[in-house]
Design a protein around this motif. Structure first.
Motif, PDB file in Angstrom:
ATOM      1  N   LEU A 198       0.829  -1.206   0.000  1.00  0.00           N
ATOM      2  CA  LEU A 198       0.000   0.000   0.000  1.00  0.00           C
ATOM      3  C   LEU A 198       0.864   1.256   0.000  1.00  0.00           C
ATOM      4  N   GLU A 199       1.976   1.196   0.691  1.00  0.00           N
ATOM      5  CA  GLU A 199       2.905   2.326   0.708  1.00  0.00           C
ATOM      6  C   GLU A 199       3.407   2.614  -0.715  1.00  0.00           C
ATOM      7  N   ILE A 200       3.743   1.559  -1.424  1.00  0.00           N
ATOM      8  CA  ILE A 200       4.231   1.706  -2.805  1.00  0.00           C
ATOM      9  C   ILE A 200       3.129   2.308  -3.682  1.00  0.00           C
ATOM     10  N   LEU A 201       1.918   1.771  -3.534  1.00  0.00           N
ATOM     11  CA  LEU A 201       0.795   2.239  -4.367  1.00  0.00           C
ATOM     12  C   LEU A 201       0.493   3.707  -4.133  1.00  0.00           C
ATOM     13  N   VAL A 202       0.385   4.067  -2.861  1.00  0.00           N
ATOM     14  CA  VAL A 202      -0.045   5.426  -2.510  1.00  0.00           C
ATOM     15  C   VAL A 202       0.982   6.457  -2.964  1.00  0.00           C
ATOM     16  N   GLY A 248      -6.012   2.505   4.174  1.00  0.00           N
ATOM     17  CA  GLY A 248      -4.929   1.977   3.347  1.00  0.00           C
ATOM     18  C   GLY A 248      -3.553   2.260   3.889  1.00  0.00           C
ATOM     19  N   ARG A 249      -3.462   2.398   5.218  1.00  0.00           N
ATOM     20  CA  ARG A 249      -2.131   2.647   5.788  1.00  0.00           C
ATOM     21  C   ARG A 249      -1.636   1.427   6.571  1.00  0.00           C
ATOM     22  N   THR A 250      -2.130   1.261   7.780  1.00  0.00           N
ATOM     23  CA  THR A 250      -1.573   0.166   8.593  1.00  0.00           C
ATOM     24  C   THR A 250      -2.623  -0.819   9.080  1.00  0.00           C
ATOM     25  N   ASP A 251      -3.896  -0.370   9.193  1.00  0.00           N
ATOM     26  CA  ASP A 251      -4.872  -1.300   9.748  1.00  0.00           C
ATOM     27  C   ASP A 251      -6.219  -1.167   9.052  1.00  0.00           C
ATOM     28  N   TYR A 252      -7.125  -2.104   9.359  1.00  0.00           N
ATOM     29  CA  TYR A 252      -8.482  -2.056   8.840  1.00  0.00           C
ATOM     30  C   TYR A 252      -9.455  -2.443   9.943  1.00  0.00           C
ATOM     31  N   LYS A 253     -10.699  -1.974   9.815  1.00  0.00           N
ATOM     32  CA  LYS A 253     -11.719  -2.238  10.826  1.00  0.00           C
ATOM     33  C   LYS A 253     -12.791  -3.140  10.229  1.00  0.00           C
ATOM     34  N   LEU A 254     -13.256  -4.091  11.002  1.00  0.00           N
ATOM     35  CA  LEU A 254     -14.331  -4.995  10.610  1.00  0.00           C
ATOM     36  C   LEU A 254     -15.513  -4.818  11.554  1.00  0.00           C
TER      37      LEU A 254
END
Length: 629
Positions: A17-21, A155-161
């Motif tokens: 994601l770091e590369i993409l952003v 899109g950085r370090t975490d996601y929420k469910l």
């Protein structure tokens, strides 16, 4: 509402994601293609499940794209199979085939564009972060009693469910919160329609942008041929090429081995400019399961078949194969080989079934097709399909194949003769063809420089050798009777033969380094002289082509052949016998040589020739006046 939990991305996902952003990715619209492809796959799974259960999907299969300019959001919704909580974590929380250390290295070195990286590592969903500050995926699986789940990440370090209590149909809704500099572009419905038309136009399910269905053109290549009407082919061809006319011909094919693919190809009525601006505007559109992978792929058909327009759709390539991998892919080479054979076989059948129709094709596309002389794998097929004008034709519109030439060849003749010239009229006057005209032996007429390369490359056809008329073995031609009784003068006496030998030496002295040799000719009947290449291998026309390519404007040294039976040469013999130093010999030698150069197209300065002609005319007109007193 259900409980909300936070999860860290796995290290390789964060790295990706770091590369993409932070990439300088140019074609950012590709993310929409990826999301639509995922939605299409989810809809296919519903259809397959319904077929297995012997029923129809309960909810109409469709993909909807809606934009909110004020909220700066883009939403992609499908009525597909959906995902459970575990599937969501598995599909979006990790990358199945990570390889991200390699990914990072390639990105840093800048050796590949990012679309290739996305394709190579199968991470299409994550491309959304090139345009998104945040993404929410709301999904409900088709499985009984499945709960709706919301997945959210910046899109950085975490996601929420979060599990949702709401009752919603199965499928997936992706809401993209667009970056400030992307919002105007990707909330513009006209632009969104253009992106869908470009990349996803033939997805097998309806795609709506706002209230309008975008993909209205059917993927005809996937339909059974017997169900398709000619007007449907014509409509598709016009959509594909922007041509206002119907196609000249259509080739619709389905192949199961060695590679599974469908192809729908068209031959236009008119040929483009094969060596001009149209050179880049060629290639077949390559699809994988209805999704466009590359517009106008240049590797599927060789350049000499560039007049063919159309699409190829395969099941066997990965959906996101990179362009670099495409070029080296063994499946692509197999598809290409099969396509070339199919096009050539189709043209061969057209030529056999309807010669007039094939002549129409040849007049439109023959100039480009002749570049196929370099396709050594298909040499025989190519040899069957090339056409030339011929001395047997009534005019320069008539076309002849090698096979047709053979049917007209004389008994015992095992050569196919050809000659190059600027026009039919010029070849009709060529000294090199006099013996062929005299004996009624057909000669194929070549008008374009590329024709020489065709002959040089093919060398033979069906047991017959391709031979330039200029290099014909006169002893082979002597076995054939002349069509008419020749009105030859008496053969040279021994004394005249001796004088001729001396005359040839004298002419060589007069012309000096202009010629390599002066010798008596056995091939001439109507002309006093002709020029020939000293090595006997390269034709005069091929020599001229090579000189143009190397920017050599000098006049090459040639052999001057003299016709001992011509009245002018016999008169020169008489004059030379009387006075070896008579100036007329010098004058005639130079005049004959420069006239031959003029016929061959080598004479760049005609001033001396014109002055000599005027002088000779003055003298001969005086004789003519005296003889008519």
């Amino acid at each position: 509402m259900g409980r909300k939990t936070t999860h860290k991305f796995k290290a390789e996902v964060s790295q990706l994601l770091e590369i993409l952003v932070h990439s300088l990715y140019t074609n950012k619209e590709i993310f929409l293609r990826e999301l639509i492809s995922n939605a299409s796959d989810a809809l296919e799974k519903v259809r397959f499940k319904a077929q297995s259960d012997s029923g129809e999907p309960e909810i109409a299969p469709e993909i909807r794209i809606t934009a909110d300019e004020d909220a700066k959001t883009l939403t992609i919704t499908d009525t597909g199979i959906g995902m459970t909580r575990d599937e969501l974590m598995r599909n979006i929380g990790t990358i199945a085939h990570s390889g991200t250390a390699e990914l990072a290295r390639l990105a840093e070195e800048g050796k590949e564009s990012l679309d290739s990286l996305i394709g190579r590592f199968g991470v299409g969903f994550y491309s959304v972060y090139m345009v998104a500050d945040e993404v929410t995926v709301t999904t409900r699986s088709i499985e009984p009693d499945a709960k709706a789940i919301a997945w959210t990440s910046d899109g950085r370090t975490d996601y929420k469910l979060q599990e949702l209590d709401e009752d919603r149909p199965h499928g997936t809704e992706i809401t993209v919160f667009l970056k400030e500099d992307m919002a105007s572009q990707f909330t513009n419905e006209a632009h969104l329609k253009h992106v869908v038309n470009t990349h996803s136009n033939f997805i097998n399910f309806p795609i709506f942008v706002g209230e309008d269905r975008v993909n209205t053109i059917q993927a005809l290549w996937r339909e059974p041929k017997f169900q398709i009407k000619p007007e449907q082919y014509a409509e598709f061809y016009k959509f594909l090429t922007f041509d206002s006319e119907d196609p000249f011909d259509t080739l619709h094919t389905t192949v199961d081995a060695p590679v599974q693919f469908n192809a729908l190809m068209f031959i236009p009525n008119e040929g483009g400019d094969p060596f001009g601006m149209g050179r880049e505007n060629r290639g077949l559109d390559l699809y994988v399961r209805r999704v466009l992978i590359e517009k106008q792929n240049k590797d599927l058909l060789p350049e000499y078949l560039a007049f063919v327009k159309g699409v190829v759709d395969t099941e066997d390539l990965p959906l996101n194969i990179s362009r670099e991998t495409l070029q080296d892919n063994i499946l692509m080479r197999k598809i290409s080989s099969t396509l070339v054979k199919q096009v050539l076989n189709h043209l061969d059948k057209m030529a056999k079934d309807n010669a007039d129709r094939y002549a129409e094709f040849w007049n439109a596309h023959g100039e480009l097709f002749k570049a196929g002389y370099m396709d050594f794998l298909n040499k025989d097929k190519f040899g069957n399909l090339v056409r030339f004008n011929s001395s047997a034709s009534e005019d320069d519109k008539g076309l002849s194949s090698f096979a047709e030439y053979i049917t007209r060849a004389k008994e015992e003749q095992k050569e196919i003769y050809y000659a190059y010239g600027p026009s039919r009229e010029a070849l009709g006057l060529s000294p090199h063809l006099e013996v062929f005209r005299k004996k009624g032996i057909e000669v194929l007429y070549l008008y374009e420089p590329i024709d020489e390369f065709v002959m040089d490359s093919l060398r033979d056809f069906d047991g017959y050798t391709l031979v330039s008329a200029e290099h014909a073995d006169v002893s082979k031609l002597d076995q054939f009777e002349s069509l008419e009784k020749e009105d030859k003068p008496e053969a040279l006496s021994d004394d005249q033969q001796s004088t001729l030998d001396k005359l040839l030496v004298r002419i060589k002295d007069v012309l000096g380094d202009g010629v390599t040799e002066v010798k008596a000719s056995t091939r001439l009947s109507d002309s006093p002289v002709c020029l020939a290449n000293p090595d006997g291998n390269v034709t005069s026309s091929m020599d001229k082509i090579m000189r143009v390519m190397s920017k050599d404007s000098s006049i090459p040294q040639k052999v001057l052949e003299i016709n001992p039976d011509h009245a002018l040469v016999r008169n020169m013999l008489t004059i030379f016998k009387k006075d070896e130093n008579d100036s007329f010999i010098d004058q005639a030698a130079n005049q004959l040589f420069e006239s031959a150069l003029l016929l061959e197209g080598y004479l760049t300065d005609p001033h001396a020739l014109v002055g000599r002609v005027q002088d000779l005319l003055t003298k001969s007109s005086g004789w003519y006046v005296d003889s008519n007193k």
